[in-house]
Design a protein around this motif. Structure first.
Motif, PDB file in Angstrom:
ATOM      1  N   ASN A  49      33.646  62.469  48.861  1.00 36.82           N
ATOM      2  CA  ASN A  49      34.935  62.541  48.184  1.00 36.82           C
ATOM      3  C   ASN A  49      35.459  63.967  48.142  1.00 36.82           C
ATOM      4  OD1 ASN A  49      35.766  59.991  47.663  1.00 36.82           O
ATOM      5  ND2 ASN A  49      34.635  59.814  45.741  1.00 36.82           N
ATOM      6  N   ASN A 104      33.761  63.887  42.983  1.00 36.89           N
ATOM      7  CA  ASN A 104      32.542  63.158  42.633  1.00 36.89           C
ATOM      8  C   ASN A 104      31.796  62.778  43.912  1.00 36.89           C
ATOM      9  OD1 ASN A 104      34.702  61.590  43.285  1.00 36.89           O
ATOM     10  ND2 ASN A 104      34.138  59.870  41.995  1.00 36.89           N
ATOM     11  N   TRP A 163      38.330  66.146  34.452  1.00 29.56           N
ATOM     12  CA  TRP A 163      39.093  65.128  35.187  1.00 29.56           C
ATOM     13  C   TRP A 163      39.009  65.389  36.687  1.00 29.56           C
ATOM     14  CZ3 TRP A 163      43.115  64.897  38.570  1.00 29.56           C
ATOM     15  CH2 TRP A 163      43.694  63.648  38.741  1.00 29.56           C
ATOM     16  N   ASN A 174      37.426  62.783  39.283  1.00 28.92           N
ATOM     17  CA  ASN A 174      38.335  62.030  40.144  1.00 28.92           C
ATOM     18  C   ASN A 174      38.527  62.620  41.532  1.00 28.92           C
ATOM     19  OD1 ASN A 174      39.321  59.838  38.388  1.00 28.92           O
ATOM     20  ND2 ASN A 174      39.854  61.582  37.104  1.00 28.92           N
ATOM     21  N   LEU A 175      38.185  63.875  41.712  1.00 30.43           N
ATOM     22  CA  LEU A 175      38.436  64.461  43.029  1.00 30.43           C
ATOM     23  C   LEU A 175      37.167  64.940  43.705  1.00 30.43           C
ATOM     24  CD1 LEU A 175      41.678  66.500  42.294  1.00 30.43           C
ATOM     25  CD2 LEU A 175      41.468  64.273  43.346  1.00 30.43           C
ATOM     26  N   LEU A 201      36.918  64.704  51.463  1.00 27.02           N
ATOM     27  CA  LEU A 201      38.166  63.958  51.589  1.00 27.02           C
ATOM     28  C   LEU A 201      39.289  64.662  50.848  1.00 27.02           C
ATOM     29  CD1 LEU A 201      38.188  61.392  53.173  1.00 27.02           C
ATOM     30  CD2 LEU A 201      38.146  60.087  51.058  1.00 27.02           C
ATOM     31  N   THR A 202      38.995  65.103  49.624  1.00 26.63           N
ATOM     32  CA  THR A 202      40.001  65.792  48.828  1.00 26.63           C
ATOM     33  C   THR A 202      40.473  67.054  49.542  1.00 26.63           C
ATOM     34  OG1 THR A 202      38.909  65.003  46.853  1.00 26.63           O
ATOM     35  CG2 THR A 202      40.461  66.803  46.575  1.00 26.63           C
TER      36      THR A 202
END
Lengths: 358, 398
Positions: free
Chosen positions: A32, A28, A21, A25-26, A35-36
């Motif tokens: 991203n 990929n 997950w 979602n964090l 950004l996370t």
């Protein structure tokens, strides 16, 4: 096929479960992931001090002197003044009455949530409930001490202005919408002028008008109190927005419905009352809830003409030298009240939209 | 309903009943009644007003506009002093409202689009944060937000002497936000000219590239060359002018700053409140607009071999903008109307100036009429523009 399946191979660890997950979602992709990381760092720096200020170091029931030396938020400004913030100048030992009125309102709202209960008796219940609330606030009958409306304030006033405003504006708005779709030029033009005029001006100019100009409209010796004048301004304002929403609903009714009604020999009033409006009003329930939300938020503007709604009572607490300087805490508290009310309503509106499939 | 028809033995239609049976005549009567009722109410209110004004001996009319205003206005884009006329004070108010509206619109569009796109991000954290932002800022009244930001300035920020300076040259205190700007130099004027020339050049280039593509099918790297011209030409002028970088940096003088540009706490609080509030609505509109373009459109564009930015630019955006622009315009109008809340925190916008004027002169009717007229003109102009624009981008159906 079934026999040929081999033993189930567990999917790779990086594809399922928590790790999967997180990857999906964090992290990929490069952008991203960056950004996370930035957001997590930001939360890391902002979060803990904020939580410390809000909860750990905060004072909940102290005096204002103790608050001045505290490192955290001073919620004492709320706990020491909550009666005034919530009820304004309403007589202290009669404050059970606005509380009961609000309780009645909340009960009615809770019952109305359930769509299966939308029958005729619910409408009567609302009528009775609103009258009951008015009696509780005003007093003067059934042995209740009368309370001047100049003493009303706080949350009950905010709710009163919003709920009565919407209840009274709705019929007016429906009439205006019908007028705008009418084939009679005079009525159509009047409706259009009214709707566009009101939608073009800010609410505050209507409130100014209610505060300064309405008294001039009345014959000598007749006065209407300030709350009622503001209520009239809010009703006139909201009606124009409701008219536009209802017009959307009316436009969505296919022409065949009108023609069928005509074939049955129904006249205009019957067509509207029995055929068109029941369908059109059903479509516009979700946007009507949005109008209720904005009416509820907009009632805060009566502060500017000096009515003691919940925002104004908070401001007067903050104007008291004892509690001066704790405005962030007080405003955050108010924001929470507004947020809870509006969020519940907008969630409900979204659910309705799904259920009604419009 | 009309039993008299059957009662007439000859079968000739009864005149009396047929008047009501004629929808045209009936509607005429309805309209006459409506007009009479509206006219009567209007006359009643008007006559009451005249009587009341007479009794309170208030002179009507706009003569007061020429008189001396004798109140100060904190911020003004044009020269103004207490000795100026009321008319000039009102102009200052309108300009201040327009200033808030324009800057607010630009910032709102930027922030709203950013958050709307963030809401659709595949990054869970980004999308959640955007959702939280939208919910919180949509559901708190804008007036409360204005009060909150104004209170932050007044209560939480230090005096100028202890001003916070997060970045060199930028100071944040309870007197507002002060930051350094480039000192005035004629080169900057030429740079502005160069930029306008570059804009014209890019426009021509685009026209030429379009023609060439129509004729030969060859594409031209318009984005890169355009950006190059737009940035390069002013930069060239700047270098030719000796590359001036002198700054007008604020410094403490007495109890306040001098030099640099000061943004007042009222303006900052107003702008923050309006932008953060409206951006939440714009974000929702942008999100739903992008989601409304069906997935097949993107897939079809990609299978045609369009590059990702071509897909976005030529297929997705034109369709979603058609959905996004009308509601966004009405949000911009809302922002302009909400800027009238400035009166609550003391920023001298139009409503606030009119309010002061009413208090001083007692000309309430004229004042409120002016507020309504000005905002009506704003919204009529906007909707006229919208209609023109909608007509331009509307789907041409065959």
């Amino acid at each position: 096929m079934k026999e040929t399946t081999m033993d189930d191979i567990a999917p790779p660890l990086t594809r399922v479960g928590i790790i999967g997950w997180i990857r999906m979602n964090l992290f990929n992709g490069v952008f991203n992931s960056l950004l996370t990381i930035v957001i997590v760092l930001f939360l890391w720096y902002v979060g803990p001090p904020l939580i410390r200020w809000l909860f750990v170091n905060s004072l909940w029931g102290s005096t204002s002197v103790a608050c001045r030396n505290a490192a955290g938020a001073c919620w004492s400004v709320i706990s020491a003044n909550y009666r005034f913030i919530l009820f304004g100048f309403y007589p202290y030992d009669l404050q059970w009455r606005p509380s009961t009125a609000m309780l009645v309102l909340v009960c009615l709202l809770l019952i109305s949530r359930n769509r299966r209960l939308w029958k005729k008796w619910l409408l009567y219940a609302w009528g009775a409930g609103l009258c009951c609330m008015a009696v509780l606030m005003q007093g003067g009958v059934l042995g209740l001490t009368p309370v001047e409306s100049t003493q009303w304030g706080g949350l009950p006033l905010t709710l009163l202005l919003a709920i009565f405003g919407l209840a009274a504006a709705y019929p007016l708005g429906v009439l205006l919408a019908l007028g705008r779709r009418s084939k009679m030029p005079a009525i159509k033009i009047l409706s259009i002028v009214y709707i566009e005029l009101i939608r073009g001006i800010p609410l505050i100019s209507m409130l100014f008008m209610s505060a300064i100009i309405f008294p001039l409209f009345l014959p000598e010796g007749v006065t209407i109190n300030k709350i009622l004048r503001a209520q009239v301004a809010i009703i006139m304002f909201t009606a124009a927005y409701i008219a536009e929403v209802v017009r959307g609903g009316l436009q969505a009714i296919p022409k065949g419905q009108y023609e069928a009604a005509e074939t049955l020999g129904l006249n205009y009033v019957q067509t509207m009352r029995l055929i068109v409006l029941p369908q059109a009003l059903k479509i516009v329930i979700p946007p009507s809830v949005s109008i209720l939300i904005s009416a509820f938020k907009d009632t805060s503007l009566v502060v500017i003409i000096g009515l003691y709604d919940i925002l104004k009572t908070t401001q007067s607490v903050l104007a008291n030298p004892e509690w001066m300087g704790f405005s962030s805490e007080a405003f955050i508290f108010l924001a929470c009240i507004y947020f809870v009310c509006c969020y519940t309503m907008s969630n409900y509106s979204r659910r309705l939209e799904r259920e009604l499939g419009v | 309903m009309h039993s008299d028809i059957s009662s007439s033995p000859s079968g000739a239609p009864e005149r009396v009943s047929s008047f009501w049976d004629d929808p045209a005549k009936r509607s005429l009567v309805y309209q006459l009644i409506t007009l009479m009722v509206v006219g009567f109410i209007g006359y009643y209110l008007f006559s009451n007003t005249i009587k009341n004004l007479h009794r309170q001996s208030i002179a009507t009319g706009f003569h007061f506009l020429g008189k001396e205003a004798s109140f100060e206005i904190g911020e003004s884009l044009i020269g103004y002093s207490a000795a100026s006329s009321y008319a000039r004070a009102l102009c200052v108010g309108i300009l201040n409202t327009l200033k808030v509206a324009f800057i607010g619109t630009a910032l709102t569009l930027f922030l709203g689009t950013l958050i709307g796109v963030a809401r659709l991000s595949t990054n869970w954290l980004v999308s959640r944060l955007a959702a939280v932002y939208i919910e919180i800022f949509q559901d708190v009244p804008v007036l409360l937000q204005l009060f909150f930001w104004y209170a932050v300035f007044n209560d939480s920020l230090p005096a100028p002497r202890q001003a916070l300076h997060p970045i060199p040259g930028v100071f944040l205190s309870n007197r507002g936000l002060v930051f350094g700007v480039l000192a005035h130099n004629p080169v900057y004027v030429y740079m502005g000219g160069a930029f306008l020339t570059a804009c014209a050049g890019v426009y021509c280039l685009r026209w030429w590239a379009g023609k060439r593509q129509d004729k030969t099918g060859k594409t031209f790297p318009l984005l890169r060359s355009g950006a190059g011209i737009l940035l390069g030409l002013p930069l060239f002028v700047w270098l030719c002018g000796g590359a001036p970088i002198a700054m007008n940096v604020p410094h403490l003088a007495g109890f306040n700053f001098s030099g640099g540009v000061t943004v007042s706490p009222e303006f900052t609080a107003l702008l923050l409140g309006l932008v953060l509030y409206t951006a939440a609505f714009v974000a929702e509109i942008v999100r739903s607009g992008i989601q409304a373009v069906s997935k097949g459109q993107k897939e079809a564009a990609m299978s045609l071999g369009l590059k990702p930015w071509q897909t976005l630019n030529l297929v997705i955006l034109p369709q979603s903008l058609r959905i996004i622009i009308p509601p966004v315009t009405s949000q911009m109008l809302n922002l302009t109307k909400n800027s009238s809340l400035a009166v609550a925190i003391g920023f001298p916008d139009f409503v606030s100036v009119v309010n002061t004027t009413i208090n001083q002169t007692g000309q309430a009717i004229e004042g409120v009429a002016m507020i309504m007229t000005v905002y009506l003109v704003f919204s009529l102009l906007t909707s006229a523009f919208m209609n023109w624009y909608n007509g331009k981008i509307a789907l041409v159906e065959r």
